[in-house]
Design a protein around this motif. Sequence first.
Motif, PDB file in Angstrom:
ATOM      1  N   ILE A  78      40.229  27.460  23.599  1.00  0.00           N
ATOM      2  CA  ILE A  78      39.841  27.948  22.279  1.00  0.00           C
ATOM      3  C   ILE A  78      40.231  26.902  21.240  1.00  0.00           C
ATOM      4  O   ILE A  78      41.239  26.206  21.384  1.00  0.00           O
ATOM      5  CB  ILE A  78      40.522  29.307  21.989  1.00  0.00           C
ATOM      6  CG1 ILE A  78      39.992  29.917  20.709  1.00  0.00           C
ATOM      7  CG2 ILE A  78      42.039  29.168  21.951  1.00  0.00           C
ATOM      8  CD1 ILE A  78      40.443  31.356  20.512  1.00  0.00           C
ATOM      9  N   SER A  79      39.412  26.767  20.199  1.00  0.00           N
ATOM     10  CA  SER A  79      39.705  25.812  19.127  1.00  0.00           C
ATOM     11  C   SER A  79      39.525  26.481  17.771  1.00  0.00           C
ATOM     12  O   SER A  79      38.749  27.436  17.627  1.00  0.00           O
ATOM     13  CB  SER A  79      38.803  24.578  19.227  1.00  0.00           C
ATOM     14  OG  SER A  79      37.467  24.908  18.948  1.00  0.00           O
ATOM     15  N   PHE A  80      40.234  25.935  16.777  1.00  0.00           N
ATOM     16  CA  PHE A  80      40.163  26.479  15.414  1.00  0.00           C
ATOM     17  C   PHE A  80      40.088  25.313  14.438  1.00  0.00           C
ATOM     18  O   PHE A  80      40.912  24.397  14.485  1.00  0.00           O
ATOM     19  CB  PHE A  80      41.391  27.332  15.109  1.00  0.00           C
ATOM     20  CG  PHE A  80      41.420  27.844  13.692  1.00  0.00           C
ATOM     21  CD1 PHE A  80      40.575  28.868  13.284  1.00  0.00           C
ATOM     22  CD2 PHE A  80      42.286  27.290  12.764  1.00  0.00           C
ATOM     23  CE1 PHE A  80      40.585  29.330  11.976  1.00  0.00           C
ATOM     24  CE2 PHE A  80      42.325  27.752  11.460  1.00  0.00           C
ATOM     25  CZ  PHE A  80      41.463  28.775  11.067  1.00  0.00           C
ATOM     26  N   SER A  81      39.075  25.337  13.576  1.00  0.00           N
ATOM     27  CA  SER A  81      38.893  24.300  12.557  1.00  0.00           C
ATOM     28  C   SER A  81      38.896  24.936  11.176  1.00  0.00           C
ATOM     29  O   SER A  81      38.306  26.007  10.977  1.00  0.00           O
ATOM     30  CB  SER A  81      37.576  23.553  12.767  1.00  0.00           C
ATOM     31  OG  SER A  81      37.555  22.901  14.016  1.00  0.00           O
ATOM     32  N   ALA A  82      39.544  24.259  10.239  1.00  0.00           N
ATOM     33  CA  ALA A  82      39.588  24.734   8.848  1.00  0.00           C
ATOM     34  C   ALA A  82      39.213  23.574   7.940  1.00  0.00           C
ATOM     35  O   ALA A  82      39.897  22.540   7.929  1.00  0.00           O
ATOM     36  CB  ALA A  82      40.979  25.262   8.513  1.00  0.00           C
ATOM     37  N   PHE A  83      38.124  23.730   7.183  1.00  0.00           N
ATOM     38  CA  PHE A  83      37.679  22.705   6.253  1.00  0.00           C
ATOM     39  C   PHE A  83      38.011  23.120   4.820  1.00  0.00           C
ATOM     40  O   PHE A  83      38.265  24.287   4.536  1.00  0.00           O
ATOM     41  CB  PHE A  83      36.173  22.477   6.412  1.00  0.00           C
ATOM     42  CG  PHE A  83      35.789  21.975   7.770  1.00  0.00           C
ATOM     43  CD1 PHE A  83      36.000  20.656   8.125  1.00  0.00           C
ATOM     44  CD2 PHE A  83      35.230  22.838   8.709  1.00  0.00           C
ATOM     45  CE1 PHE A  83      35.657  20.192   9.382  1.00  0.00           C
ATOM     46  CE2 PHE A  83      34.876  22.379   9.967  1.00  0.00           C
ATOM     47  CZ  PHE A  83      35.098  21.051  10.307  1.00  0.00           C
ATOM     48  N   THR A  84      37.996  22.148   3.919  1.00  0.00           N
ATOM     49  CA  THR A  84      38.413  22.414   2.539  1.00  0.00           C
ATOM     50  C   THR A  84      37.369  23.191   1.751  1.00  0.00           C
ATOM     51  O   THR A  84      37.656  23.683   0.659  1.00  0.00           O
ATOM     52  CB  THR A  84      38.710  21.088   1.813  1.00  0.00           C
ATOM     53  OG1 THR A  84      37.565  20.226   1.917  1.00  0.00           O
ATOM     54  CG2 THR A  84      39.922  20.401   2.441  1.00  0.00           C
TER      55      THR A  84
END
Length: 248
Positions: free
Chosen positions: A212-218
């Motif tokens: 599982i992966s988690f990405s957070a962009f501005t």
Amino acid sequence: MKKLLIIFVLIGFCAFPVFGQGELNEQQKIFFRNERSFAILLNSDGYGISYREAKRVDFLNKRYFEIEAGTLKHPREYRDSNPYYQTPGTFVYGKMNFPLYVRGSYGIQHEIFKKADLGGVAVRYFISGGPSFALYKPIYYKILNPISNYEFEIVDEKLDVITHPPYDIYGRASFTKGLNELKIVPGLFAKGGFNFEYSKEEKVIHAVEAGISFSAFTKKIPIMATTDNKALYLSLFISYRFGVIIDP
């Protein structure tokens, strides 16, 4: 009988150093083995590729650096074609931008179950994280523009869902159109999962990874002409990894 006993004792003393040296060599061979590998990934929100360099820290642990690139997909993407005209190819109506991601990460890998032999499977878990960048460019469409009751001209324009219904779209314009309008959004990401290495060759890597992966962009990535674009991406992934063992 005494001579036979002496011979067995001498053979035993000679054998112990040999066996001991064999175990030492095996430990050294495992300890100093590093890896270089590539992977093909399938995510729940796209697909991608990656390159990884791993360095063994001790008998069960590795540290690695990885570069990954792939696509981002909106859950409302559905391919369609012009309902009134026979047009080449399909398109996703409402899709304004084509997004990609590029990631660089540092991670650790721990071996849970060691491979018993070359026909077995080694099981490891891994955790990594680092910076992530979303890159997106506008999509240009070939729009049917009426010039009379029976004639149309085809012009390349960005999609406007208010003025361009699906039957006005002839197809997608060239991918290179809009590259000069490329935008970048920075962010962070983390991922973790399990690695199942099953190669039958000593210096070749064949493995399946899942996690599982988690990405957070501005900011939200404007993929679709809707209000539910997002800045946070949580996805499942599975990948096939292949590479080689490297002696430093």
